[in-house]
Design an enzyme around this catalytic site. Structure first.
Site, mmCIF file in Angstrom:
data_model
loop_
_atom_site.group_PDB
_atom_site.id
_atom_site.type_symbol
_atom_site.label_atom_id
_atom_site.label_comp_id
_atom_site.label_asym_id
_atom_site.label_seq_id
_atom_site.Cartn_x
_atom_site.Cartn_y
_atom_site.Cartn_z
ATOM 1 N N GLY A 282 0.606 56.876 41.727
ATOM 2 C CA GLY A 282 -0.316 56.359 40.708
ATOM 3 C C GLY A 282 -0.028 54.887 40.479
ATOM 4 N N GLU B 250 4.325 54.755 40.267
ATOM 5 C CA GLU B 250 4.384 53.650 41.256
ATOM 6 C C GLU B 250 3.993 52.312 40.632
ATOM 7 O OE1 GLU B 250 2.757 55.212 45.519
ATOM 8 O OE2 GLU B 250 1.397 55.342 43.820
ATOM 9 N N ASP C 17 -4.898 60.983 41.416
ATOM 10 C CA ASP C 17 -4.612 60.080 40.289
ATOM 11 C C ASP C 17 -5.391 60.433 39.016
ATOM 12 O OD1 ASP C 17 -3.021 58.729 42.047
ATOM 13 O OD2 ASP C 17 -4.404 57.071 42.386
#
Ligand code: F6P
Length: 357
Positions: A180, A232, A137
């Site tokens: 993420g 996400e 991330d």
């Protein structure tokens, strides 16, 4: 004899094994036979339960190109660390005891955000801790780059490239969901690298109308396909106005992940056939990229240098292109999201990429 522990915690990523190898090789180089390494199994679980192995020099050979972590990992939420559970175990006490039982001089912890909160807690409790920043991330405060990010970026970009060809052939819209939940770094970079038409990241709430405007404009130009890269954790404008509690409740009601809702709404509004692709954990798997192998080796070797200098309570981070120690207290509990004035966002906008805002 120096005794050094190694622990990997949280979601795995590419680059963990090269980092472990970098630490170990640099330690053996500095201390020769006067160092003993211990692998704590499955992250903080192993530290709590006293589950660890004494490791041999040969354990660190042949792992440079391997994905995952040879030590195993687990998620142990920070908010539960100070809570004595039904099993009656005081986790912080248990972790300190394992550290003492082994007789460690330092524990090296490789992890992301949650991991760093616990690492900082252990450091405040008086243990000698050094950490390394891992996560696909890239959302860890105090470092310009985390290892894992560029390897995952290669996978995510490859996914978008492959969708591009089939989307073009069929004249379809594709919504591709990139990992993420809190930060959009991976989606932003994969979106730019893969030539996505729309990039939706948690930092910039989107409106479906803005997305369909892009699709309509492309249709008018004779471009019948579009690629929407969605993180996400992307949120709609409407959702961004909800309280944390209401937002959570709304998301809990959703049967699918965000890409499916976005696709459904696009199809309803435009009538264009819209498909979804969710590469998920594939993004975290496989061999680390050359960049990540170099970065994690550099960070690992620097951790060994800090041990030599008896400098504890630091994360080894990347500042520009320099590997530097950053105090753990400055890292723990802070998230590095994508700033709205980020240069890559500006660049993407300047070439016509929409952020749905
Ligand atoms: O933190 C890394 C990450 O891969 C995120 O991008 C993703 O949202 C999450 O972990 C997935 O977690 P898990 O592997 O526990 O499903």
């Amino acid at each position: 004899m120096k005794k050094i522990g190694l622990l990997t915690s949280g979601g795995d990523c590419q680059g963990l094994n090269p980092a472990i190898r970098g630490v170990a090789k640099a330690l053996y180089d500095s201390f020769g036979k006067d160092v003993k390494l211990y692998g704590i199994r499955d992250g903080y679980r192993g530290l709590i339960e006293g589950d660890y192995d004494a490791m041999k020099k040969s354990d660190f050979s042949g792992i440079l190109t391997m994905g995952g972590t040879i030590l195993g990992t687990s998620r142990q939420p920070f908010k539960e660390m100070n809570v004595v559970g039904d099993d009656g175990v005081d986790k912080v006490k248990a972790m300190k005891e394992t550290y003492k039982d082994i007789g460690l001089d330092c524990l090296i912890i490789l992890g992301g955000n949650g991991t760093h909160k616990t690492a900082n807690l252990l450091s405040e409790e008086g243990l000698n801790i050094i950490t390394l920043p891992k996560t696909i991330d890239n959302d860890l405060w105090g470092t310009d780059m985390t290892f894992g990010f560029y390897s995952a970026l290669e996978v995510a970009t490859d996914v978008i490239d492959r969708l591009h060809t089939t989307a073009t052939s069929h004249g379809r819209i594709f919504v591709v969901e990139i990992m993420g939940h809190k930060a959009g770094w991976l989606t932003l970079y994969a979106g730019v690298a893969g030539g996505a038409d729309v990039v939706l990241i948690p930092e910039i709430p989107y409106s479906i109308k803005k997305i369909t405007d892009v699709i309509d404009a492309r249709t008018k130009e004779g471009k019948l396909f579009s690629i929407i890269a969605v993180a996400e954790g992307a949120v709609s404008l409407e959702e961004s106005k909800l309280s944390k509690k209401d937002f959570k409740a709304r998301r809990a009601e959703m049967k699918h992940s965000i890409a499916y809702s976005v696709a459904e709404e696009i199809e309803k509004a435009t009538g264009h056939e819209t498909r979804v692709a969710v590469p998920g954990h594939i993004q975290r798997g496989g061999s680390p990229s050359p960049y990540d192998r170099v970065l994690s080796t550099r960070l690992g070797a620097k951790a060994a240098e800090l041990i030599r200098n008896e400098q504890f309570g630091y994360m080894v981070g990347l500042s520009g292109n320099e590997v530097v120690p950053v105090p753990l207290s400055q890292v723990a509990g802070k998230l590095k999201t994508v700033p709205l004035n980020n240069e890559v966002i500006q660049c993407a906008r300047s070439i016509g990429v929409s952020f749905g805002d």
